[in-house]
Scaffold this active site. Structure first.
Site, PDB file in Angstrom:
ATOM      1  N   ASP A   1     -19.987 -47.234 -41.533  1.00 10.27           N
ATOM      2  CA  ASP A   1     -20.512 -48.221 -41.698  1.00 10.27           C
ATOM      3  C   ASP A   1     -20.866 -48.748 -40.810  1.00 10.27           C
ATOM      4  OD1 ASP A   1     -20.440 -49.164 -44.633  1.00 10.27           O
ATOM      5  OD2 ASP A   1     -17.805 -48.402 -43.663  1.00 10.27           O
TER       6      ASP A   1
ATOM      7  N   ASP B   1     -19.364 -46.711 -53.491  1.00  9.22           N
ATOM      8  CA  ASP B   1     -18.590 -46.783 -52.411  1.00  9.22           C
ATOM      9  C   ASP B   1     -18.022 -48.417 -52.585  1.00  9.22           C
ATOM     10  OD1 ASP B   1     -17.662 -47.836 -49.556  1.00  9.22           O
ATOM     11  OD2 ASP B   1     -19.779 -48.079 -48.512  1.00  9.22           O
TER      12      ASP B   1
END
EC number: 5.1.3.1
Length: 228
Positions: free
Chosen positions: A36, A175
């Site tokens: 991320d 996600d």
């Protein structure tokens, strides 16, 4: 048929020991590593960038570790060259963060990366239809992006089902809030790439969780007609 891919999110790992965390997840059977990248502008948090990706890549070849880089940044096109040079395997940008969607896809492919496009929970799936066939993956967020440990939003799954039925060979990633308790719903909708952070990294047996997540996808692939 698309393959089941389990991608532990390094956001839930030990940032002081990321190289070891990557090795630990590979040992436990992960297929991808979800990275991320946040800029504190598109989302509130600030995490890691190309320099850290390169540092991890220095320890693992592209054959050993697949870095699925999820860019939660404004103007993601600014990072194509940097992440390619750092060794990113997949460049996943947010639809909402740019107007240069097709340019990003073309440039990232030219740099040797696979390309994905991510959709926030309130973004309709139809917006990507003009260029979806140029993508290697679509990421359907099942939480608001920018923070780990949130609750799964099942109301996002119709987007997954739409994509799986219309594009059977497309990688569809989910996600946000994924665990052994929520993965069946995502897998049944058609997701084949499962991102899980807290559920894996905070588990007593991460290996069992990764195996369980994969088994859920494989079971759905055997029983749901849109996987055929």
């Amino acid at each position: 048929m698309v393959q089941a891919k389990i991608a532990p999110s390094l956001l839930a790992g030990d940032f002081a020991n990321l190289e070891k965390e990557v090795g630990r997840m590979l040992k436990y059977g992960s297929d991808w590593l979800h990275v991320d990248v946040m800029d504190a502008q598109f989302v509130p948090n600030l995490t890691i960038g190309p320099i850290v990706v390169k540092a991890m890549r220095n320890h693992y070849t592209k054959e050993e570790a697949f870095f699925d880089c999820h860019l939660m940044v404004i103007e993601p096109e600014r990072y194509i060259d940097q992440l390619a040079d750092a060794g990113a395997s997949l460049f996943c940008f947010h639809y909402e963060a740019t107007e240069k969607h097709e340019e990003i896809i073309s440039r990232a492919h030219e740099k040797g990366m696979l390309v994905g496009c991510a959709l926030k929970p309130k973004t309709p799936v139809e917006v990507i239809l003009p260029f979806v066939e140029k993508l290697d993956m679509v990421l359907v967020m099942t939480v608001e992006p920018g923070k780990g440990g949130q609750s799964f939003m099942p109301e996002c799954l119709p987007k997954v089902e739409f994509l799986r039925k219309k594009y059977p060979t497309l990688n569809v990633e989910v996600d946000g809030g994924l665990s052994l308790k929520t993965v069946d719903a995502a897998a049944d909708a058609g997701a084949n790439v499962i991102v899980a952070g807290t559920a894996v990294f905070h588990a007593q047996s991460p290996e069992e969780v990764i195996s369980g997540l994969r088994n859920s996808v494989m079971k759905a692939q055997e029983t749901k007609p849109w996987f055929k």
